[in-house]
Design an enzyme around this catalytic site. Structure first.
Site, PDB file in Angstrom:
ATOM      1  N   ASP A  66       0.865  -1.183   0.000  1.00 24.70           N
ATOM      2  CA  ASP A  66       0.000   0.000   0.000  1.00 24.70           C
ATOM      3  C   ASP A  66       0.904   1.236   0.000  1.00 24.70           C
ATOM      4  OD1 ASP A  66      -1.907   1.927   0.429  1.00 24.70           O
ATOM      5  OD2 ASP A  66      -2.845   0.898   2.140  1.00 24.70           O
ATOM      6  N   LEU A  67       0.953   1.920  -1.121  1.00 21.74           N
ATOM      7  CA  LEU A  67       1.825   3.090  -1.224  1.00 21.74           C
ATOM      8  C   LEU A  67       1.317   4.227  -0.347  1.00 21.74           C
ATOM      9  CD1 LEU A  67       3.906   2.076  -3.029  1.00 21.74           C
ATOM     10  CD2 LEU A  67       2.167   2.243  -4.793  1.00 21.74           C
ATOM     11  N   TYR A  71      -0.814   9.567  -5.032  1.00 23.59           N
ATOM     12  CA  TYR A  71      -0.830  10.676  -5.998  1.00 23.59           C
ATOM     13  C   TYR A  71       0.141  11.784  -5.581  1.00 23.59           C
ATOM     14  CZ  TYR A  71      -5.212   8.812  -8.065  1.00 23.59           C
ATOM     15  OH  TYR A  71      -6.168   8.040  -8.670  1.00 23.59           O
ATOM     16  N   ARG A 103      -0.730  16.454   6.231  1.00 23.02           N
ATOM     17  CA  ARG A 103      -1.507  15.749   7.251  1.00 23.02           C
ATOM     18  C   ARG A 103      -1.148  16.255   8.644  1.00 23.02           C
ATOM     19  NH1 ARG A 103      -2.478   9.653   4.768  1.00 23.02           N
ATOM     20  NH2 ARG A 103      -2.594  10.531   2.672  1.00 23.02           N
ATOM     21  N   ASP A 158      -3.031   1.980  -6.045  1.00 26.63           N
ATOM     22  CA  ASP A 158      -1.918   2.061  -5.088  1.00 26.63           C
ATOM     23  C   ASP A 158      -1.769   0.856  -4.178  1.00 26.63           C
ATOM     24  OD1 ASP A 158      -4.216   2.589  -3.662  1.00 26.63           O
ATOM     25  OD2 ASP A 158      -3.290   4.102  -2.398  1.00 26.63           O
ATOM     26  N   GLU A 159      -2.550  -0.179  -4.404  1.00 29.55           N
ATOM     27  CA  GLU A 159      -2.433  -1.372  -3.567  1.00 29.55           C
ATOM     28  C   GLU A 159      -2.288  -2.620  -4.431  1.00 29.55           C
ATOM     29  OE1 GLU A 159      -5.470  -1.750  -0.557  1.00 29.55           O
ATOM     30  OE2 GLU A 159      -5.561   0.414  -0.273  1.00 29.55           O
TER      31      GLU A 159
END
Length: 489
Positions: A66-67, A71, A103, A158-159
């Site tokens: 999982d990146l 994006y 974040r 992305d996974e």
DNA sequence: TGGGGTTAT
DNA sequence: ATAACCC
């Protein structure tokens, strides 16, 4: 411990290291028979030897990757100036993802641009409505993972799930042949559970953790991407455990902690496979925790959801998931969509459709395959709407149009726009006012070009009648319709 | 609430 | 063709 990479250092937790005494180095039958996973003999601790039949689902090792904020990472690679700034990727009025800098300042995924700017006026926004670069990078990641094992299943951009059972068995056999010395875990162990070096499944998963680390290292060294990984005995568990230590770390789940992992979810809706609708129905039955679902009457559950769905989700609640990692391969469909505030005339619709189509044709020519089905999807505006309701119409693409796909500049646009406008009129009565908020065009039923093998009919047909390269007056010339032949692959 | 994808019915 | 699921 630190692993250093080209551009810096990545923190990994301490390795737990221990000696693993190999019971039977190099001895009998250490080579797996073709088509089956090699037998693993446990010496001291086991009263019975265990053999894995080929295709056995019982002792799989699955990695979920999982990146991190995919994006945003791609944008930062593209423009390194953005590296140290709070960055958000914007689609329409949404910040769909953001880097960790952002974040820290309170920005969350899928936050509205308004709220995001309010929280953080310095937030840098880049437009991410064109997915081209993300899609390209996404497939590079999948292809990299396929070097480890051909069994790679994509989940979104992305996974990925990777079934590394066979690779693990090979390394296990090699360790035994080497009269092996040590096996140490890479990354976290869920729950900090103690590894039992006499338990083969523990050893398999630990080898899996090393492979996962190699995967992440390769992703960083070759693509510049960081991400998480989870290692476990099935897809569900690997996915759940990969999220336990969040940016750029990995975690392995040992079987004894399985119930703790599913039990740690604070709501049934957190189980992948239980979506919005099912959650609502389960809540009407009074279910909210994973334990509620585990202990609920299977009979009553089946009455609400049907036997199949009931059994499926109840198994999920126990962490049971026998679904295989299904290699994704090339995509089943290519689509392009655009959403907007308002589109209410046929002219506007045609214009948008032409844009979507142009992009799709570009993509399909690079793909190399030919679509045999085309679909138009719309979303109508409605204030009282059940909010995401789409309508679609699809039809086969006429074979004479299909021919013209691969051949560069040929004019495939006009007939397709014609078809799409007909599909549009099946859904919208032009004499009535309408208000669309989304248009989407999709190519599906993608078929490989016929391979011209010596000896095939197609080979000799195309040899004696090669396609004209004029590109303009192909319609005058009778063309051999290779694609519509019944012997296409 | 975006711009994609998949599978099941 | 739609509805559900995933990101």
């Amino acid at each position: 411990m630190q692993l250093s990479y080209g551009g810096g250092c990545m923190e990994l937790p301490e390795e737990e290291e221990a000696d693993w005494l190999c019971p039977e180095p190099g001895g009998r039958g250490s080579h797996a028979a073709p088509g089956r996973v090699s037998s693993t003999t446990l010496g001291a601790q086991s009263g019975h030897n265990k053999t894995l039949p080929s295709g056995s689902t019982a002792h799989r090792v699955i990695v979920h990757t999982d990146l991190d904020c995919f994006y945003a990472q791609v944008e930062m690679i593209h423009n390194p100036e953005l590296r140290d700034k709070p960055l958000g990727v914007q689609q329409k009025y949404l910040v769909v993802t953001c880097n960790y800098e952002a974040r820290r300042l309170g920005i969350q995924k899928l936050m509205s641009v308004r709220d995001a700017k309010e929280k953080c006026p310095e937030l840098v926004l880049v437009n991410g409505e064109d997915l081209t670069q993300y899609r390209e990078m996404s497939y590079k990641v999948t292809e990299l993972l396929e070097e480890f094992s051909p069994l790679v299943e994509r989940l979104g951009f992305d996974e990925n799930f990777v079934d590394i059972t066979e690779l693990v068995e090979k390394r296990l056999a090699q360790l035994q042949r080497d009269g092996c010395s040590k096996v140490s875990v890479s990354g976290h162990v869920y729950n900090n559970q103690t590894v039992n070096l006499h338990d083969v499944m523990h050893i398999r998963l630990i080898i899996g953790s090393q492979i996962a680390a190699e995967m992440r290292e390769a992703m960083y060294n070759r693509l510049g991407l960081t991400g998480c990984a989870g290692v476990a005995s099935n897809k569900l568990l690997s996915k759940l455990v990969s999220g336990t230590f969040k940016p750029n770390q990995q975690t392995v789940l040992l079987p004894e902690s399985c119930q703790d992992l599913v039990g740690s979810l604070d709501h049934i809706s957190k189980i992948p496979g239980i979506g919005y609708k099912t959650t609502k129905r389960l809540e009407l039955l009074g279910l909210s925790s994973v334990r509620d679902l585990q202990t609920f009457s299977p009979v009553i559950l089946a009455k609400e959801l049907g036997v199949s769905m009931a059994q499926h989700i109840q198994k999920l609640s126990y962490g049971d998931d026998h679904s295989p990692v299904a290699s994704s391969g090339p995509p089943q469909s290519l689509s392009d969509e655009d959403s907007f505030k308002k589109c209410s005339s046929e002219m506007e619709v045609k214009k948008k459709i032409e844009e979507l189509l142009a992009n799709l044709l570009d993509r399909i020519s690079k793909d190399g395959r030919k679509p045999h089905t085309i679909r138009l999807t719309i979303r109508k505006f409605s204030s009282t709407n059940k909010w995401f309701s789409r309508e679609s119409r699809q039809c086969p693409i006429p074979s004479h149009v299909i021919q013209k796909f691969g051949t560069g500049s040929s004019d495939v646009v006009a007939p397709l726009v014609g078809i799409l406008m007909k599909l549009f009129r099946k859904m919208i009565k032009l004499e009535m006012p309408f208000h669309l908020t989304l248009l989407s065009v999709c190519f599906s039923n993608l078929k490989a070009l016929p391979t011209l093998t010596k000896g095939s009919i197609g080979f000799y047909l195309t040899q004696s009648s090669p396609p004209s390269s004029s590109g303009k007056k192909m319609d005058d010339v009778p063309q051999v319709q290779v694609n519509s032949c019944s012997f296409v692959p």
